[in-house]
Design an enzyme around this catalytic site. Structure first.
Site, short mmCIF file in Angstrom:
data_model
loop_
_atom_site.label_atom_id
_atom_site.label_comp_id
_atom_site.label_asym_id
_atom_site.label_seq_id
_atom_site.Cartn_x
_atom_site.Cartn_y
_atom_site.Cartn_z
N ASN A 121 15.90 -38.63 68.19
CA ASN A 121 16.90 -39.69 68.16
C ASN A 121 17.85 -39.48 69.34
O ASN A 121 18.69 -38.58 69.33
CB ASN A 121 17.67 -39.62 66.83
CG ASN A 121 18.74 -40.71 66.72
OD1 ASN A 121 19.03 -41.41 67.68
ND2 ASN A 121 19.33 -40.84 65.54
N HIS B 117 15.51 -49.07 66.70
CA HIS B 117 16.19 -47.82 67.00
C HIS B 117 15.54 -46.65 66.27
O HIS B 117 15.38 -46.67 65.05
CB HIS B 117 17.67 -47.93 66.60
CG HIS B 117 18.38 -46.62 66.55
ND1 HIS B 117 18.38 -45.74 67.61
CD2 HIS B 117 19.10 -46.02 65.55
CE1 HIS B 117 19.08 -44.66 67.28
NE2 HIS B 117 19.53 -44.81 66.04
N HIS C 265 9.01 -39.24 67.88
CA HIS C 265 8.18 -38.04 67.94
C HIS C 265 8.37 -37.30 69.26
O HIS C 265 8.51 -36.07 69.28
CB HIS C 265 6.71 -38.42 67.77
CG HIS C 265 5.77 -37.26 67.76
ND1 HIS C 265 5.24 -36.72 68.92
CD2 HIS C 265 5.26 -36.52 66.74
CE1 HIS C 265 4.45 -35.71 68.62
NE2 HIS C 265 4.44 -35.57 67.30
N HIS D 73 6.89 -57.93 70.59
CA HIS D 73 7.22 -56.50 70.63
C HIS D 73 8.53 -56.22 69.90
O HIS D 73 9.46 -57.04 69.95
CB HIS D 73 7.33 -56.01 72.08
CG HIS D 73 6.15 -56.37 72.93
ND1 HIS D 73 4.92 -55.77 72.80
CD2 HIS D 73 6.00 -57.32 73.90
CE1 HIS D 73 4.07 -56.30 73.67
NE2 HIS D 73 4.70 -57.25 74.34
N CYS E 249 25.14 -45.53 67.22
CA CYS E 249 23.83 -45.66 67.87
C CYS E 249 23.52 -47.08 68.31
O CYS E 249 22.58 -47.29 69.08
CB CYS E 249 22.74 -45.17 66.92
SG CYS E 249 22.87 -43.41 66.49
N HIS F 216 29.24 -56.84 62.43
CA HIS F 216 30.12 -55.71 62.13
C HIS F 216 30.69 -55.91 60.72
O HIS F 216 31.43 -56.85 60.47
CB HIS F 216 31.25 -55.67 63.17
CG HIS F 216 31.98 -54.36 63.23
ND1 HIS F 216 32.35 -53.67 62.11
CD2 HIS F 216 32.40 -53.62 64.28
CE1 HIS F 216 32.97 -52.55 62.47
NE2 HIS F 216 33.01 -52.50 63.78
#
Length: 491
Positions: A423, A390, A419, A386, A223, A302
């Site tokens: 995802n 994710h 909502h 802001h 993702c 990573h």
């Protein structure tokens, strides 16, 4: 509660943040006062000095101009985000929780999940996940999964991905007026669906992109791959001058529906939904005037060298030979550790000096005076207006809100995206940015932090600064439902 130290802390932060300006002001006053005292004779002597040393001054000036020219030519080119577009699926693909559960029940009773009495616990489990997920009643499921029996074919998977990608890219080209022939770099990411020809080739074929296009297709990166794609495009834009980069982020739901009995693998069915985004980047100086944002930083972490990180989210077969994504019990710990490393790397790049000093003093106190003392979490609200976290799930948003000491307003875009759209994997951070724009909250100079986590395990960040008061582009995915949001989400 008010503390006498509150005003002291405010003054301290102001002094440390503006220390250069505060030092420069008295210096400027002193120079001005000294210049006002110069007599006519002093000025005449100064002019004579310039005439006697004209050759040296000329050499110095030429060297200075040459050095400055070389710096301008070789410095990293600014990368601008001209515009982006998020795919809005057609209304007939909407699926409420009730519709999804009825569909699952029919599939189960048909024998896909075995006997109903034997597997009732699976229905209860899926129902609880859906009810507590933070997803609303209007998320989108691909057409093949609306069918009975479910159609998980290569044809159906290609159709879903093609509609998502081309829908987002078509709208992006309309909004920007850019010709496909102007695109010099193409980066596409999709974690688990990577057919042949590749997804990037679909775009090349559809828009007849030029033959020397620098095309990449990123797969298996989870993702957080959307930020990776931006970072890759940024690197290519530093090498190939005066061009545009098209970045496309998506995921395929049709092929990745898990229909077995493993609870860990069923979780992804409850969270992932249809979605995708297309982003147009530029390194052309002329695009600064019309671009929405400038890319300031990308930070990639990573931790896949660690075995627990490597195995915390794995696509594999269950005991019945059905493919799904297993989420291990180490996932929360791995995510927290990887996030901590990303924050430690990003912090020095974006935080004001006051927060850096407080962090350093706390570190020294912990190391030499009180080892049990908690690490100081910098106030990232001083660095960003802001936050686009994710929308991987309700628990992820809750945890970041708590650990980063954010307010409900700061995570509103993430919660509302989860909502409304669920995802959508790597594209979720763009639906969140689209929400912020649609609400009219993005002002000139505002800084935005996009942060995403993904399998491997990876945590990646993008930092953007708004170049103007940003308005939502045409066909913003929120324009038809913005009046309903924000909504209250049941706990």
């Amino acid at each position: 509660m008010y503390s006498p130290l509150t005003n002291v802390k405010i003054v301290f932060k102001y002094l440390t943040t503006h220390h250069l300006k505060l030092c420069f002001l008295p210096l400027s006053v002193a120079i001005a006062m000294q210049a006002s005292r110069l007599s006519t004779q002093d000025l005449h002597s100064f002019y004579l000095y310039l005439e006697k040393n004209s050759a040296s001054l000329t050499i110095f000036s030429v060297s200075l101009i040459l050095g400055w020219t070389l710096y301008i030519m070789n410095r990293p080119k600014p990368v601008y985000l001209v515009d982006f577009s998020c795919y809005l699926p057609p209304s007939h693909l909407k699926a409420s929780v009730e519709k999804i559960m009825n569909h699952v029940r029919v599939v189960r009773e048909s024998g896909k999940w075995g006997k109903s009495d034997e597997n009732d616990y699976l229905m209860d489990f899926v129902t609880k996940i859906l009810e507590r997920s933070g997803l609303g009643q209007e998320t989108y499921v691909p057409e093949g999964l609306h069918c009975l029996p479910i159609e998980q074919t290569m044809v159906g998977s290609r159709k879903e991905t093609r509609e998502v990608i081309l829908g987002a890219v078509d709208n992006l080209f309309r909004n920007t007026g850019i010709s496909p022939s102007d695109i010099g770099i193409l980066v596409v990411n999709s974690s688990t669906f990577n057919p042949t020809p590749s997804l990037s080739t679909i775009i090349v074929n559809r828009y007849k992109l030029r033959e020397n296009i620098k095309s990449l297709n990123l797969g298996g990166m989870g993702c957080s791959a959307g930020v990776i794609a931006i970072d890759v495009a940024k690197s290519l834009l530093q090498v190939h001058r005066n061009t545009y980069a098209l970045v496309v982020s998506t995921e395929n739901i049709t092929q990745n529906l898990y229909s077995g009995n493993n609870k860990s693998m069923l979780v992804t069915n409850c969270l992932f939904r249809v979605g995708g985004a297309a982003v147009l980047l530029s390194n052309l100086s002329k695009d600064r005037k019309r671009a929405k944002y400038k890319l300031v930083h990308t930070v990639r972490v990573h931790t896949g060298a660690d075995d627990r990180s490597y195995g915390c989210a794995t696509q594999e077969e269950d005991e019945d030979g059905l493919v799904g994504v297993t989420l291990s019990k180490d996932l929360p710990m791995v995510a927290a550790r990887t996030l901590k490393i990303n924050i430690a790397t990003l912090g020095p790049l974006v935080l004001p000096i006051s927060e850096k000093l407080i962090f350093f003093v706390t570190f020294l106190r912990k190391k030499f005076l009180n080892p049990k003392m908690k690490h100081y979490m910098p106030d990232f609200k001083l660095a960003f207006e802001h936050f686009c976290i994710h929308a991987g799930g309700r628990a992820l948003i809750d945890e970041l809100e708590k650990n980063l000491h954010l307010s409900p307003l700061h995570v509103e875009a993430s919660r509302m995206t989860l909502h409304r759209f669920g995802n959508t994997s790597s594209s979720s951070i763009w639906y969140e940015l689209a929400y912020t724009e649609a609400k009219g909250r993005m002002k000139k100079g505002d800084r935005t932090w996009q942060i995403a986590l993904g399998s491997g395990f990876k945590c990646n960040s993008c930092v953007w600064v708004a170049l103007r008061n940003v308005k939502a582009s045409a066909n913003n995915p929120w324009e038809d439902c913005l009046h309903k949001y924000p909504v209250e989400i049941d706990i």
